[in-house]
Design an enzyme around this catalytic site. Structure first.
Site, PDB file in Angstrom:
ATOM      1  N   LYS A 162       0.839  -1.192   0.000  1.00  0.00           N
ATOM      2  CA  LYS A 162       0.000   0.000   0.000  1.00  0.00           C
ATOM      3  C   LYS A 162       0.878   1.247   0.000  1.00  0.00           C
ATOM      4  CE  LYS A 162      -4.142  -1.856   0.189  1.00  0.00           C
ATOM      5  NZ  LYS A 162      -5.161  -1.635  -0.852  1.00  0.00           N
ATOM      6  N   ASP A 191      -0.270  -0.702  -4.655  1.00  0.00           N
ATOM      7  CA  ASP A 191      -1.648  -0.214  -4.714  1.00  0.00           C
ATOM      8  C   ASP A 191      -1.680   1.191  -4.130  1.00  0.00           C
ATOM      9  OD1 ASP A 191      -4.335   0.239  -4.808  1.00  0.00           O
ATOM     10  OD2 ASP A 191      -4.906  -1.407  -3.482  1.00  0.00           O
ATOM     11  N   GLU A 219      -1.627  -0.610  -9.026  1.00  0.00           N
ATOM     12  CA  GLU A 219      -3.085  -0.566  -8.984  1.00  0.00           C
ATOM     13  C   GLU A 219      -3.576   0.859  -8.713  1.00  0.00           C
ATOM     14  OE1 GLU A 219      -6.358  -3.127  -6.453  1.00  0.00           O
ATOM     15  OE2 GLU A 219      -4.282  -3.846  -6.534  1.00  0.00           O
ATOM     16  N   ASP A 244      -8.868  -0.331 -10.498  1.00  0.00           N
ATOM     17  CA  ASP A 244      -9.620  -0.924  -9.392  1.00  0.00           C
ATOM     18  C   ASP A 244     -10.871  -0.087  -9.127  1.00  0.00           C
ATOM     19  OD1 ASP A 244     -10.628  -2.095  -7.118  1.00  0.00           O
ATOM     20  OD2 ASP A 244      -8.891  -1.739  -5.855  1.00  0.00           O
ATOM     21  N   LYS A 268     -13.920  -6.819  -7.712  1.00  0.00           N
ATOM     22  CA  LYS A 268     -14.295  -7.139  -6.333  1.00  0.00           C
ATOM     23  C   LYS A 268     -15.811  -7.279  -6.276  1.00  0.00           C
ATOM     24  CE  LYS A 268     -10.346  -4.692  -4.319  1.00  0.00           C
ATOM     25  NZ  LYS A 268      -9.904  -3.440  -3.665  1.00  0.00           N
TER      26      LYS A 268
END
Length: 364
Positions: A162, A191, A219, A244, A268
Site C-alpha cells: 500500500k 496499490d 493498482e 480498481d 471485487k
C-alpha cells in the site's frame, strides 16, 4: 426452491494489526451477514463489508437496503428461475453494490447447492486452488520492511504494498526498504488507492523502473473518475497498470477497455454487486485481451470464499488478493475455502462449502 426468508446480522471482528491505506485505517472487520432460507429448508450464506470510502456503503445502509428494499421483492421467487431472480435483485435499487453482493452470494450458494456442485465448478471450474498475495499496510519504511520480511517467512511469494498516503518520495523509500528486506525472490505489487496525480505517478513509476525495483503492477494510481489520467499513466510507463476503483460496473469496465485506459482490471464482488455482474466484467475484459485480478475488502472467510469460488472458475482471472481472513483475530466460519500458507484450496462440498457460521450466533 422458493425464497422463504432473508435475515441479516451485524458482525464485528478485530484485526490482528491495523490495516492502513491511502484512503483509510481499519481496526476491525465490520460487515453484514445474510442468511437466505428456501421452502425446502436449504440455507444460503452471504456477506457485505462496509467500505464507505470506496463503495459508499455503510453498515446501516447495507442492512436497510437488504431488509427494506431487496427482501420484499425477492421473497416468494423461485430460484430455479435464477435469471429472473438476479434481474430483480439488480433492478431493485440504484447503487448499493455491497448489499447486492451479499444477497447475490447467498443466492449463488443456494443455486450451486441445488445443483450438487461446489460453486467454482458450477461457474466454470477452471482450477481448484489459488495463490493469494499478502498486503503490507502503509507505515514507516522500516516497519513495512519488517512486515514484508515476516510475510516472506510465512511463505508468501507475492506482496501487495500500500502506497499513496503522503509524499511520493516516501513511497519510493518504502519500496526500496521492502525490496532490500525480501530480495528479488518476491513479486511486489503496488496499490496507490487513487493517492497520486498523473504527473507524479508517471515520474515515480519511471523512477522505480530506472531503479530496477521490479514492480509487477501498479493498482489505481489516480482518482477513480479520471480515466483520461489513468490512460496517460498507462501509456507513459512500462509497468502494467491495473484499474480498481475505476471499475464497479460492466459499463465502467467497457469504458476502460475501449479506451485502453489500463492493462488489467481488479474485480471485487462488493464493487460489482456480486458474482452475476462480476462475470460480465470478466467476460468483457477477456474479449479485449485484458486479464483480471479478483480481490476483496476487509471481509471474513465467508465473502472471501465466494470471491475465491468465482476467481477459481475463470481462466482470465490470473491474480488473487484474498488475504483479508488471515488478518482477523478469529475466524467464526467452518467450511469454505481453506488456507495452507499462501495456497487456497476450494472445498469439495456443494455451494460455498460453508458448514456453519458461529459469527451468526454472536460468537464474535
Amino acid at each position: 426452491m422458493i425464497i422463504q426468508a432473508i435475515e441479516v446480522k451485524r458482525i464485528s471482528v478485530p484485526l490482528k494489526k491495523p490495516f492502513k491505506t491511502a484512503l483509510r485505517t481499519v481496526h476491525s472487520l465490520e460487515s453484514i451477514l445474510v442468511k437466505i432460507t428456501c421452502d425446502n429448508g436449504m440455507v444460503g450464506w452471504g456477506e457485505a463489508s462496509a467500505t464507505v470510502v470506496i463503495t459508499g456503503d455503510s453498515i446501516e445502509s447495507i442492512e436497510s437496503a437488504i431488509m427494506n428494499t431487496m427482501r420484499p421483492q425477492l421473497i416468494g421467487l423461485n430460484l430455479l428461475a435464477y435469471e429472473r431472480v438476479f434481474q430483480t435483485l439488480h433492478q431493485s435499487m440504484v447503487g448499493n453494490t455491497s448489499a447486492k453482493a451479499a444477497v447475490d452470494i447467498a443466492l449463488y450458494d443456494l443455486i450451486s447447492q441445488c445443483a450438487g456442485m461446489p460453486l467454482y465448478q458450477f461457474l466454470g471450474g477452471y482450477r481448484d486452488q489459488l495463490e493469494t498475495d499478502y498486503t503490507v499496510s502503509v507505515n514507516s519504511p522500516k516497519e513495512m520492511g519488517e512486515d514484508a520480511a515476516a510475510y516472506l517467512k510465512q511463505g508468501f511469494h507475492v506482496l501487495k504494498i500500500k502506497v499513496g498516503k503522503d509524499n511520493i518520495e516516501d513511497d519510493i523509500l518504502r519500496i526500496q526498504e521492502i525490496r532490500k528486506s525480501v530480495g528479488d525472490q518476491v513479486k511486489i505489487r503496488l496499490d496507490a488507492n487513487q493517492g497520486w496525480n498523473v504527473k507524479e505517478a508517471v515520474q515515480s513509476i519511471r523512477k522505480m523502473e530506472d531503479m530496477g525495483l521490479g514492480i509487477e503492477l501498479i493498482e489505481q494510481p489516480v482518482k477513480a473518475h479520471d480515466l483520461e489520467g489513468l490512460k496517460r499513466v498507462t501509456d507513459s510507463v512500462d509497468t502494467p497498470i491495473m484499474a480498481d476503483e475505476s471499475v464497479f460496473s460492466p459499463a465502467q469496465a467497457l469504458q476502460v477497455l475501449q479506451n485502453r485506459a489500463a492493462d488489467m482490471i481488479n474485480i471485487k464482488l462488493m464493487k460489482a454487486g456480486g458474482i452475476y455482474k462480476a462475470q460480465l466484467i470478466n467476460q468483457l475484459a477477456e474479449e479485449y485481451g485484458i486479464p483480471c485480478m479478483v480481490g476483496s475488502m476487509i471481509e471474513s472467510r465467508l465473502a472471501v470464499s465466494a470471491a475465491a469460488h468465482f476467481a477459481a472458475s475463470k481462466k482470465n482471472i490470473t491474480r488473487f488478493d484474498f488475504d483479508a481472513p488471515l488478518m482477523l483475530l478469529h475466524d467464526g466460519i467452518e467450511g469454505g475455502v481453506t488456507y495452507e500458507g499462501r495456497l487456497m484450496r476450494m472445498p469439495e462440498e456443494s455451494g460455498l462449502g460453508i458448514r456453519s457460521v458461529s459469527l451468526w450466533e454472536g460468537e464474535n
